[in-house]
Design an enzyme around this catalytic site. Structure first.
Site, mmCIF file in Angstrom:
data_model
loop_
_atom_site.group_PDB
_atom_site.id
_atom_site.type_symbol
_atom_site.label_atom_id
_atom_site.label_comp_id
_atom_site.label_asym_id
_atom_site.label_seq_id
_atom_site.Cartn_x
_atom_site.Cartn_y
_atom_site.Cartn_z
ATOM 1 N N ALA A 60 6.208 2.600 -8.094
ATOM 2 C CA ALA A 60 6.144 1.146 -8.234
ATOM 3 C C ALA A 60 4.924 0.642 -7.472
ATOM 4 C CB ALA A 60 7.412 0.523 -7.664
ATOM 5 N N GLY A 103 9.028 5.377 -8.379
ATOM 6 C CA GLY A 103 9.450 4.790 -9.658
ATOM 7 C C GLY A 103 8.892 5.537 -10.864
ATOM 8 N N GLU A 106 11.378 8.346 -11.187
ATOM 9 C CA GLU A 106 12.645 7.722 -11.624
ATOM 10 C C GLU A 106 12.610 7.370 -13.118
ATOM 11 O OE1 GLU A 106 12.383 4.931 -8.276
ATOM 12 O OE2 GLU A 106 14.490 5.385 -7.881
ATOM 13 N N GLU A 126 9.702 7.137 -1.244
ATOM 14 C CA GLU A 126 9.992 5.767 -0.795
ATOM 15 C C GLU A 126 10.349 5.671 0.684
ATOM 16 O OE1 GLU A 126 11.028 7.082 -3.641
ATOM 17 O OE2 GLU A 126 11.016 5.608 -5.265
HETATM 18 N N1 CAA Z 1 1.149 1.176 -5.713
HETATM 19 C C1 CAA Z 1 -0.018 0.500 -5.703
HETATM 20 N N2 CAA Z 1 -1.228 1.108 -5.748
HETATM 21 C C2 CAA Z 1 -1.242 2.447 -5.789
HETATM 22 C C3 CAA Z 1 -0.058 3.207 -5.795
HETATM 23 C C4 CAA Z 1 1.177 2.517 -5.754
HETATM 24 N N3 CAA Z 1 2.358 3.151 -5.823
HETATM 25 N N4 CAA Z 1 -0.385 4.517 -5.828
HETATM 26 C C5 CAA Z 1 -1.734 4.555 -5.862
HETATM 27 N N5 CAA Z 1 -2.249 3.314 -5.838
HETATM 28 C C6 CAA Z 1 -3.646 2.917 -5.853
HETATM 29 C C7 CAA Z 1 -4.281 3.042 -4.466
HETATM 30 O O1 CAA Z 1 -3.981 1.911 -3.674
HETATM 31 C C8 CAA Z 1 -5.748 3.172 -4.810
HETATM 32 O O2 CAA Z 1 -6.228 1.901 -5.125
HETATM 33 P P1 CAA Z 1 -7.614 1.357 -4.421
HETATM 34 O O3 CAA Z 1 -8.645 2.278 -4.983
HETATM 35 O O4 CAA Z 1 -7.706 -0.044 -4.916
HETATM 36 O O5 CAA Z 1 -7.420 1.516 -2.953
HETATM 37 C C9 CAA Z 1 -5.728 3.973 -6.112
HETATM 38 O O6 CAA Z 1 -4.405 3.815 -6.642
HETATM 39 C C10 CAA Z 1 -5.980 5.434 -5.892
HETATM 40 O O7 CAA Z 1 -5.029 5.901 -4.942
HETATM 41 P P2 CAA Z 1 -5.458 6.716 -3.613
HETATM 42 O O8 CAA Z 1 -6.827 6.333 -3.169
HETATM 43 O O9 CAA Z 1 -4.360 6.586 -2.614
HETATM 44 O O10 CAA Z 1 -5.511 8.198 -4.217
HETATM 45 P P3 CAA Z 1 -5.251 9.572 -3.483
HETATM 46 O O11 CAA Z 1 -5.623 10.622 -4.466
HETATM 47 O O12 CAA Z 1 -5.888 9.591 -2.137
HETATM 48 O O13 CAA Z 1 -3.654 9.635 -3.232
HETATM 49 C C11 CAA Z 1 -1.351 9.380 -3.842
HETATM 50 C C12 CAA Z 1 -2.789 9.678 -4.317
HETATM 51 C C13 CAA Z 1 -0.849 10.511 -2.938
HETATM 52 C C14 CAA Z 1 -0.464 9.300 -5.092
HETATM 53 C C15 CAA Z 1 -1.324 8.046 -3.077
HETATM 54 O O14 CAA Z 1 -1.999 7.059 -3.847
HETATM 55 C C16 CAA Z 1 0.036 7.543 -2.780
HETATM 56 O O15 CAA Z 1 0.685 8.034 -1.859
HETATM 57 N N6 CAA Z 1 0.526 6.535 -3.551
HETATM 58 C C17 CAA Z 1 1.819 5.920 -3.314
HETATM 59 C C18 CAA Z 1 2.954 6.794 -3.791
HETATM 60 C C19 CAA Z 1 4.287 6.140 -3.482
HETATM 61 O O16 CAA Z 1 4.617 5.926 -2.325
HETATM 62 N N7 CAA Z 1 5.070 5.833 -4.515
HETATM 63 C C20 CAA Z 1 6.353 5.186 -4.374
HETATM 64 C C21 CAA Z 1 6.200 3.709 -4.504
HETATM 65 S S1 CAA Z 1 7.676 2.821 -4.088
HETATM 66 C C22 CAA Z 1 8.657 2.944 -5.457
HETATM 67 O O17 CAA Z 1 8.354 3.566 -6.431
HETATM 68 C C23 CAA Z 1 9.955 2.158 -5.328
HETATM 69 C C24 CAA Z 1 10.985 2.403 -6.381
HETATM 70 O O18 CAA Z 1 11.928 3.129 -6.172
HETATM 71 C C25 CAA Z 1 10.933 1.701 -7.674
#
Ligand code: CAA
Length: 253
Positions: A60, A103, A106, A126
């Site tokens: 998400a 998400g 999921e 999460e």
């Molecule tokens: N939400 C918003 N933006 C996200 C995102 C997310 N879940 N995942 C990646 N992005 C964005 C980053 O912010 C970045 O944007 P900018 O260039 O504007 O900064 C772009 O995508 C590229 O990401 P990274 O620079 O972080 O890329 P990376 O290769 O270094 O890392 C990654 C990749 C490990 C997937 C890392 O992006 C990450 O940890 N993302 C979040 C994953 C996460 O925590 N997901 C769970 C979300 S909560 C959820 O899903 C709740 C639910 O139950 C519904």
């Protein structure tokens, strides 16, 4: 942001937001919701593939949730839409490459079958963000892989590779990146040629049985559904084709 194509009964729904690794914004999920409403009524859809462009989905959209209060979180939440995907009558296949996190994973858990690439990274991270999975992960993952493995993924918030996901039964198969959509299409085309009412009934019965408090209740449901299939033309065709030593031609009636 959501692309959809359908050809000969096989639908392909893809998330397309590469600049954010296909992070699922409220807008994307709204588009998905409207599409799923249409697909639920479709007379032509036989199998749905759910995929992403380069990545499946990195979860998400954290930037869209950071300032939510509980009411805002409820409004942001994906479960009403994800439940529509899980409730689709036709078989569904998640085709996962790159990241399938939070998400994103999921969403894949709402599908019936899951294919991952050998470089895919899966997980429910999460708890690293001070929340927990909120789109069915706490409920669907333990049903698939058991309580201990599900809690290991959720409590440690860790990412796993495709082989580990395969070993725990989270995905059905692992393929090289270049073969992901080709494999998903092959599976879907095979399913699209099979007796559609039988497939829909089997899917419904497995899901119902999983939510029955006793095996006996599940078996009662199965018996009714099984007997109901003997009203279909496809049952007559399938059995006659066997007896006449020819391939069946199913019509979906
Ligand atoms: N939400 C918003 N933006 C996200 C995102 C997310 N879940 N995942 C990646 N992005 C964005 C980053 O912010 C970045 O944007 P900018 O260039 O504007 O900064 C772009 O995508 C590229 O990401 P990274 O620079 O972080 O890329 P990376 O290769 O270094 O890392 C990654 C990749 C490990 C997937 C890392 O992006 C990450 O940890 N993302 C979040 C994953 C996460 O925590 N997901 C769970 C979300 S909560 C959820 O899903 C709740 C639910 O139950 C519904």
């Amino acid at each position: 942001m959501i692309q959809y194509k359908e050809h000969e009964g096989v639908g392909v729904m893809q998330i397309d937001r590469p600049e954010a690794l296909n992070a699922l914004s409220r807008e994307i999920v709204d588009e998905m919701d409207a599409l799923l409403d249409k697909l639920a009524e479709s007379k032509t859809l036989r199998v749905l593939i759910v995929g992403g462009t380069e990545h499946f989905a990195a979860g998400a959209d954290i930037k869209g949730m950071v300032d939510c209060d509980p009411q805002g979180a409820r409004a942001f939440g994906f479960s009403p839409t994800y439940n529509k995907l899980a409730a689709l009558a036709v078989p569904t296949i998640a085709a996962m490459g790159g990241y399938a996190l939070g998400g994103g994973l999921e969403l894949a858990l709402c599908c019936d079958l899951r294919i991952a690439t050998d470089s895919a990274k899966l997980g429910l991270p999460e708890t690293n963000l001070g929340i927990m999975p909120g789109a069915g992960g706490n409920v669907r993952l333990p049903r698939l892989v058991g309580e201990a493995k599900a809690l290991e993924l959720i409590l440690f918030g860790k990412q796993i590779g495709a082989q580990e996901a395969l070993d725990m039964g989270l995905v059905n198969t692992v393929v090289p990146q270049a073969e992901l959509m080709e494999t998903a299409m092959k599976w879907a085309e095979k399913l699209a040629k099979r007796a559609p009412v039988a497939l829909r009934t089997a899917k419904r019965t497995v899901k119902k049985a999983l939510s029955c408090p006793t095996a006996e209740e599940g078996i009662d449901f199965e018996t009714e559904e099984w007997c109901g299939l003997f009203t279909t033309a496809d049952q007559k065709e399938g059995m006659r084709a066997f007896i006449e030593k020819r391939k069946p031609a199913f019509t979906g009636k």
